[in-house]
Design a protein around this motif. Structure first.
Motif, PDB file in Angstrom:
ATOM      1  N   THR A 136       0.501  -1.104  -0.058  1.00  0.00           N
ATOM      2  CA  THR A 136      -0.094   0.091   0.160  1.00  0.00           C
ATOM      3  C   THR A 136       1.007   1.148   0.040  1.00  0.00           C
ATOM      4  N   VAL A 165       1.980   4.792   0.709  1.00  0.00           N
ATOM      5  CA  VAL A 165       2.101   5.737   2.019  1.00  0.00           C
ATOM      6  C   VAL A 165       2.442   7.067   1.710  1.00  0.00           C
ATOM      7  N   ALA A 166       2.010   7.961   2.327  1.00  0.00           N
ATOM      8  CA  ALA A 166       2.303   9.210   2.125  1.00  0.00           C
ATOM      9  C   ALA A 166       3.745   9.328   3.152  1.00  0.00           C
ATOM     10  N   TRP A 203      -8.719   1.696  10.028  1.00  0.00           N
ATOM     11  CA  TRP A 203      -9.067   3.063   9.317  1.00  0.00           C
ATOM     12  C   TRP A 203     -10.054   3.018   8.566  1.00  0.00           C
ATOM     13  N   TYR A 232      -7.741  11.377   5.928  1.00  0.00           N
ATOM     14  CA  TYR A 232      -6.458  10.689   5.372  1.00  0.00           C
ATOM     15  C   TYR A 232      -5.562  10.204   6.490  1.00  0.00           C
ATOM     16  N   ASP A 256      -3.826   6.945   5.161  1.00  0.00           N
ATOM     17  CA  ASP A 256      -2.797   7.242   4.290  1.00  0.00           C
ATOM     18  C   ASP A 256      -1.280   7.740   4.689  1.00  0.00           C
ATOM     19  N   GLU A 257      -1.327   8.064   6.075  1.00  0.00           N
ATOM     20  CA  GLU A 257       0.053   8.475   6.584  1.00  0.00           C
ATOM     21  C   GLU A 257       0.809   7.136   6.918  1.00  0.00           C
ATOM     22  N   ARG A 258       2.160   7.551   7.047  1.00  0.00           N
ATOM     23  CA  ARG A 258       2.947   6.220   7.393  1.00  0.00           C
ATOM     24  C   ARG A 258       2.521   5.743   8.894  1.00  0.00           C
ATOM     25  N   ASN A 275      -1.022   0.591  10.579  1.00  0.00           N
ATOM     26  CA  ASN A 275      -2.209  -0.111   9.876  1.00  0.00           C
ATOM     27  C   ASN A 275      -2.855  -1.280  10.486  1.00  0.00           C
TER      28      ASN A 275
END
Lengths: 435, 93
Positions: A4, A6-7, A73, A84, A87-89, A92
């Motif tokens: 996935t 990740v930002a 999430w 979001y 989507d950040e590190r 998960n």
């Protein structure tokens, strides 16, 4: 295998003036109702009461949740996080398995369906990854560059790993007598690990004193000054149970009590699902489990008290060894409101509980899981838990973390030469013993 | 006698931002220390004690390193030179 994207980690120097906490609107004192704007605050200025996140939920539906990611999430719309955040590190975590435990049910004489919510499947093998994920998101929104914690071990793992994944600094503070497994599996992630001479309550006190010290100006202690956000992460255990049961609530839940937060948040999750119309309102009872060597909430329940008198912990269930539990009074409230009960079990019973779950379901729990299984057995024996109803028990951590607890109780059936006759002899003896 | 009191962040509005205050109580107990603290930081006592005069449910107070709930509460003796710490209880877990 897919990964996935990740930002990159958010620029901590660029914390926005009005942080985005998604549906969260304010912090409110649970004791006196005073409200505060969202920030790194945890205790009420008026009365020292705990602050809790308030929300204005909108656009929450089964379809929205079901279309979300295969982790916690998917419930972002119900948490104090930006849309979001996932989507950040981060690690998960979440969406751990709900295991139907027919063998354990049979062993205990339970005729209703029994489930184990097995949170040992999280990235660092305990439910703490959930709460850290929410706290880490709050730290980002508030521009706090270092995440820190006071820990009995599982949280230490979760904070150190989450920080490593995000490229963040971490400071983890633990009692020096923790299980070696939990110390090593924290140290492996890097970061600063401080082992303090004293018990968990001493560690907690130290961290509370560090908050407000200039030394920690950009630190987010996940379970101190970020605690209102952190605690909300535990709601995802309750959300998942309801969703995994097919959008309905179980009749009985047995949860371990350390601070008492997890138990109260599972109940809160059920109440939110009902109020949002995501599940039908059916009655549920919440039961609490403690080790006798650290059972201040169980003792208060038995005595009919609303106040929890602190104790000095002495138990192998170190992840539950909080002598002065912050949410103890609220755990009592939940258990009494729902018609549940709280019991405590000896260390010997904890070991038996670990072995029973492992031998019947192939789930190797840490000591807290042993406490829950042993308490389930005690609640059944004392007639406090209904064996005919559907019951979910929580396993919050992996047995590999607390090998010390069972090292003297299990081992090889036999140590033998590499010889077929030896195998034949040992198996014959084994079967004779277990016939 | 002289006693040092550590003040938590949420009470520092009463102490001009000071994280530590030295007081001179007339009675060598925690209750006496809180009286002396009130004299130099008016209003702070009602933040620590509830309407009945008991320690609030979510505040921990330590004399030296001992939680006063394990000793004599507000009657806990406070010797010369001791440190008293007032700490929010809502932490951990």
């Amino acid at each position: 295998m897919t990964t996935t994207p990740v930002a990159p980690f958010t620029d901590l120097d660029a914390a926005p003036a009005t942080p985005d906490f998604g549906p969260a609107t304010q912090l409110t004192c649970r004791e006196c109702g005073t409200s505060y704007s969202l920030g790194a605050a945890y205790a009420c200025v008026e009365c020292f009461g705990p602050l809790e996140v308030g929300y204005d939920f909108s656009g929450v539906s089964r379809a929205v949740i079901e279309s979300g990611p295969q982790n916690m999430w998917r419930y972002s719309c119900l948490l104090p996080v930006a849309s979001y955040a996932g989507d950040e590190r981060n690690l998960n975590p979440g969406l751990t398995r709900l295991v139907r435990a027919d063998n354990l049910a049979t062993a205990l004489g339970i005729t209703g369906t029994l489930w184990v919510k097995d949170d040992s499947g999280n990235p660092t093998h305990s439910f703490k990854d959930r709460v850290v994920a929410v706290a880490q998101s709050a730290a980002r929104r508030l521009g706090l560059g270092t995440i820190a914690c006071a820990s009995t071990g599982n949280l230490a793992n979760a904070v150190a790993a989450a920080a490593a994944r995000a490229g963040q600094d971490s400071v983890v503070v633990i009692p020096s007598n923790l299980e070696s497994g939990k110390v090593l599996t924290t140290a492996a992630y890097g970061g600063i690990l401080l082992a303090v001479d004293g018990n968990y309550d001493d560690v907690n006190r130290l961290c509370s004193e560090l908050v407000g010290d200039p030394l920690t100006a950009d630190w987010g202690f996940v379970n101190v000054n970020l605690r209102p956000y952190y605690a909300e992460g535990s709601k995802t255990v309750g959300y998942e149970i309801a969703e995994q049961l097919g959008w309905r609530l179980p009749q009985q839940v047995v949860a371990p009590i350390a601070s008492g937060s997890l138990l109260t948040k599972v109940d809160k999750a059920f109440r939110e699902f009902v109020s949002l119309g995501l599940v039908e309102e059916t009655p549920w009872k919440v039961f609490g489990a403690q080790a006798t060597g650290c059972s201040p909430v169980s003792q208060a329940f038995r005595a009919g008290h609303d106040v929890v008198r602190p104790v000095r912990p002495d138990t192998i269930a170190k992840s539950l060894a909080i002598g002065n539990p912050a949410d103890g009074p609220y755990a009592l409230d939940v258990v009494r409101r729902t018609g549940g009960a709280i019991e405590d079990v000896s260390d010997a019973e904890v070991v038996e509980g670990i072995r029973l779950l492992a031998e019947t379901e192939g789930i190797f729990a840490e000591t807290a899981g042993g406490v829950v299984v042993a308490t389930l057995r005690k609640l059944l024996a004392t007639g406090q838990l209904d064996p005919t109803q559907e019951t979910v028990i929580l396993n919050t951590g992996d047995g590999l973390k607390t090998l010390d607890a069972i090292a003297e109780h299990v081992g090889p059936t036999a140590t033998i030469a590499h010889d077929v006759d030896e195998v034949t002899r040992v198996l014959a003896e084994h079967h004779a013993r277990h016939r | 006698m002289s006693v040092s009191v550590r003040i938590p962040t949420i009470l520092r509005t009463y102490t001009g931002g000071a994280s530590e205050v030295t007081v001179d109580p007339t009675e060598a107990t925690l209750s006496g220390v809180l009286d002396a603290l009130e004299a130099v930081a008016p209003g702070i006592r009602t933040r620590v004690l509830d309407d009945t005069g008991a320690l609030r449910r979510f505040v921990n107070v330590y004399v030296a390193d001992e939680d006063v709930r394990f000793t004599d509460g507000l009657a806990t003796p406070v010797p010369e030179g001791a440190q008293v710490s007032i700490i929010p209880a809502v932490a951990g877990g």
